[in-house]
Design a protein around this motif. Structure first.
Motif, PDB file in Angstrom:
ATOM      1  N   TYR A 173       0.828  -1.208   0.000  1.00 36.31           N
ATOM      2  CA  TYR A 173       0.000   0.000   0.000  1.00 36.31           C
ATOM      3  C   TYR A 173       0.861   1.256   0.000  1.00 36.31           C
ATOM      4  O   TYR A 173       0.611   2.201  -0.764  1.00 36.31           O
ATOM      5  CB  TYR A 173      -0.926  -0.003   1.215  1.00 36.31           C
ATOM      6  N   ILE A 174       1.892   1.281   0.841  1.00 34.44           N
ATOM      7  CA  ILE A 174       2.797   2.435   0.895  1.00 34.44           C
ATOM      8  C   ILE A 174       3.520   2.617  -0.440  1.00 34.44           C
ATOM      9  O   ILE A 174       3.673   3.745  -0.930  1.00 34.44           O
ATOM     10  CB  ILE A 174       3.816   2.274   2.041  1.00 34.44           C
ATOM     11  N   ILE A 175       3.953   1.506  -1.040  1.00 35.83           N
ATOM     12  CA  ILE A 175       4.635   1.581  -2.341  1.00 35.83           C
ATOM     13  C   ILE A 175       3.697   2.150  -3.408  1.00 35.83           C
ATOM     14  O   ILE A 175       4.088   3.004  -4.217  1.00 35.83           O
ATOM     15  CB  ILE A 175       5.155   0.197  -2.771  1.00 35.83           C
ATOM     16  N   LEU A 176       2.450   1.669  -3.409  1.00 35.22           N
ATOM     17  CA  LEU A 176       1.460   2.170  -4.372  1.00 35.22           C
ATOM     18  C   LEU A 176       1.264   3.673  -4.218  1.00 35.22           C
ATOM     19  O   LEU A 176       1.196   4.413  -5.208  1.00 35.22           O
ATOM     20  CB  LEU A 176       0.119   1.456  -4.172  1.00 35.22           C
ATOM     21  N   TYR A 177       1.172   4.126  -2.973  1.00 36.82           N
ATOM     22  CA  TYR A 177       0.967   5.556  -2.724  1.00 36.82           C
ATOM     23  C   TYR A 177       2.207   6.365  -3.102  1.00 36.82           C
ATOM     24  O   TYR A 177       2.114   7.514  -3.550  1.00 36.82           O
ATOM     25  CB  TYR A 177       0.601   5.808  -1.263  1.00 36.82           C
ATOM     26  N   THR A 178       3.368   5.751  -2.936  1.00 34.96           N
ATOM     27  CA  THR A 178       4.613   6.447  -3.266  1.00 34.96           C
ATOM     28  C   THR A 178       4.733   6.714  -4.758  1.00 34.96           C
ATOM     29  O   THR A 178       5.161   7.798  -5.178  1.00 34.96           O
ATOM     30  CB  THR A 178       5.828   5.634  -2.780  1.00 34.96           C
ATOM     31  N   VAL A 179       4.357   5.727  -5.579  1.00 31.89           N
ATOM     32  CA  VAL A 179       4.490   5.880  -7.038  1.00 31.89           C
ATOM     33  C   VAL A 179       3.246   6.496  -7.668  1.00 31.89           C
ATOM     34  O   VAL A 179       3.249   6.803  -8.871  1.00 31.89           O
ATOM     35  CB  VAL A 179       4.790   4.517  -7.723  1.00 31.89           C
ATOM     36  N   ARG A 180       2.198   6.701  -6.874  1.00 31.97           N
ATOM     37  CA  ARG A 180       0.943   7.233  -7.401  1.00 31.97           C
ATOM     38  C   ARG A 180       1.097   8.512  -8.227  1.00 31.97           C
ATOM     39  O   ARG A 180       0.496   8.638  -9.306  1.00 31.97           O
ATOM     40  CB  ARG A 180      -0.036   7.477  -6.239  1.00 31.97           C
ATOM     41  N   PRO A 181       1.894   9.511  -7.766  1.00 31.08           N
ATOM     42  CA  PRO A 181       2.004  10.749  -8.552  1.00 31.08           C
ATOM     43  C   PRO A 181       2.562  10.534  -9.955  1.00 31.08           C
ATOM     44  O   PRO A 181       2.256  11.310 -10.866  1.00 31.08           O
ATOM     45  CB  PRO A 181       2.971  11.610  -7.717  1.00 31.08           C
ATOM     46  N   LEU A 182       3.355   9.489 -10.132  1.00 24.70           N
ATOM     47  CA  LEU A 182       3.989   9.247 -11.430  1.00 24.70           C
ATOM     48  C   LEU A 182       3.038   8.611 -12.438  1.00 24.70           C
ATOM     49  O   LEU A 182       3.291   8.662 -13.638  1.00 24.70           O
ATOM     50  CB  LEU A 182       5.230   8.363 -11.258  1.00 24.70           C
ATOM     51  N   ILE A 183       1.941   8.006 -11.938  1.00 23.71           N
ATOM     52  CA  ILE A 183       0.982   7.373 -12.855  1.00 23.71           C
ATOM     53  C   ILE A 183      -0.353   8.112 -12.871  1.00 23.71           C
ATOM     54  O   ILE A 183      -1.317   7.652 -13.473  1.00 23.71           O
ATOM     55  CB  ILE A 183       0.761   5.895 -12.498  1.00 23.71           C
ATOM     56  N   LEU A 184      -0.403   9.254 -12.170  1.00 25.64           N
ATOM     57  CA  LEU A 184      -1.588  10.120 -12.154  1.00 25.64           C
ATOM     58  C   LEU A 184      -2.836   9.407 -11.639  1.00 25.64           C
ATOM     59  O   LEU A 184      -3.951   9.694 -12.065  1.00 25.64           O
ATOM     60  CB  LEU A 184      -1.860  10.664 -13.570  1.00 25.64           C
ATOM     61  N   PHE A 185      -2.647   8.480 -10.694  1.00 23.01           N
ATOM     62  CA  PHE A 185      -3.792   7.778 -10.104  1.00 23.01           C
ATOM     63  C   PHE A 185      -4.405   8.660  -9.022  1.00 23.01           C
ATOM     64  O   PHE A 185      -3.680   9.308  -8.266  1.00 23.01           O
ATOM     65  CB  PHE A 185      -3.334   6.442  -9.503  1.00 23.01           C
ATOM     66  N   PRO A 186      -5.747   8.698  -8.927  1.00 20.23           N
ATOM     67  CA  PRO A 186      -6.400   9.585  -7.949  1.00 20.23           C
ATOM     68  C   PRO A 186      -6.041   9.227  -6.507  1.00 20.23           C
ATOM     69  O   PRO A 186      -6.247   8.098  -6.059  1.00 20.23           O
ATOM     70  CB  PRO A 186      -7.891   9.359  -8.206  1.00 20.23           C
ATOM     71  N   ALA A 187      -5.536  10.189  -5.765  1.00 23.20           N
ATOM     72  CA  ALA A 187      -5.148   9.969  -4.372  1.00 23.20           C
ATOM     73  C   ALA A 187      -6.359   9.660  -3.507  1.00 23.20           C
ATOM     74  O   ALA A 187      -6.268   8.869  -2.560  1.00 23.20           O
ATOM     75  CB  ALA A 187      -4.418  11.205  -3.842  1.00 23.20           C
ATOM     76  N   SER A 188      -7.494  10.276  -3.809  1.00 22.06           N
ATOM     77  CA  SER A 188      -8.693  10.080  -2.990  1.00 22.06           C
ATOM     78  C   SER A 188      -9.132   8.620  -2.973  1.00 22.06           C
ATOM     79  O   SER A 188      -9.568   8.098  -1.939  1.00 22.06           O
ATOM     80  CB  SER A 188      -9.837  10.960  -3.509  1.00 22.06           C
ATOM     81  N   VAL A 189      -9.017   7.939  -4.109  1.00 21.21           N
ATOM     82  CA  VAL A 189      -9.426   6.530  -4.194  1.00 21.21           C
ATOM     83  C   VAL A 189      -8.543   5.667  -3.303  1.00 21.21           C
ATOM     84  O   VAL A 189      -9.023   4.808  -2.555  1.00 21.21           O
ATOM     85  CB  VAL A 189      -9.370   6.027  -5.657  1.00 21.21           C
TER      86      VAL A 189
END
Length: 218
Positions: free
Chosen positions: A49-65
């Motif tokens: 989960y932490i890894i997913l959140y860390t790379v989230r900005p690079l794949i433009l995935f919605p943070a709210s979800v």
């Protein structure tokens, strides 16, 4: 403008457009879907989960979800802790990418909005980051990239982000966790807290804008 520069800009637009479309059509998971997938990972779930959140900005995935899924999967308190960790690491990753790779080309091509954020950060440092996280006048990731292009100290950026995202992160995680509760009091309480956390910054936006305008004139 040179043809090569135009070509690079068009390529970037195409790539970003593709990523957004891919997120919407392929990665358009609901928080419930993400929760089930995360929990299926067992003891590795928090790390993934932490890894997913860390790379989230690079794949433009919605943070709210992801934040809602964090509350669903780990509960309001543990979920908040994991989300703050991942969000802070993700923001710092964006900061480093912008600072190390962005260079002069990105700085020249960035819009006036990013230039303004840079000026604000360079004049006010830690305080500016903290307020911009608490009162989101600009998109979260844009602030991170602009900070990387500015002269703000890295630890100011990390500390301001870490503290500034606590209220919003808790609100999203508590709201996500409440959807699995059978208690109407818990659900109503989560909704009220979420609305308060979203509304209070909105009430101070004009004052914050005035403060920033005043700082820029100094």
């Amino acid at each position: 403008m040179k043809k090569k520069t135009i070509g690079v800009m068009l390529s970037l637009i195409v790539v970003v457009g593709f990523i957004i479309l891919f997120n919407q059509r392929v990665l358009n998971f609901t928080p419930d879907t993400i929760q089930k997938w995360i929990l299926s990972l067992g003891i590795l779930a928090p790390i993934i989960y932490i890894i997913l959140y860390t790379v989230r900005p690079l794949i433009l995935f919605p943070a709210s979800v992801l934040s809602l899924a964090g509350g669903l999967a780990f509960g309001p308190l543990y979920g908040t802790l994991l989300t703050i960790t991942g969000a802070t690491l993700g923001a710092y990753l964006s900061f480093l990418v912008s600072r190390k790779i962005g260079g002069k080309w990105v700085e020249k091509k960035s819009g006036e909005r990013m230039e303004r954020i840079k000026r604000i950060l360079e004049k006010n440092g830690l305080l500016a980051i903290l307020l911009l996280r608490l009162i989101p006048l600009f998109p979260f990731d844009l602030i991170s990239y602009a900070a990387g292009l500015s002269k703000i100290k890295g630890w100011h950026f990390i500390l301001g982000t870490l503290i500034g995202i606590i209220p919003g992160t808790f609100a999203y995680n508590f709201l996500g966790a409440s959807t699995t509760s059978n208690s109407m009091v818990t659900i109503v309480g989560a909704v009220i807290i979420f609305l308060l956390v979203m509304m209070i910054p909105a009430l101070f936006k004009n004052k914050f804008k005035a403060f920033l305008d005043q700082q820029e004139k100094k």
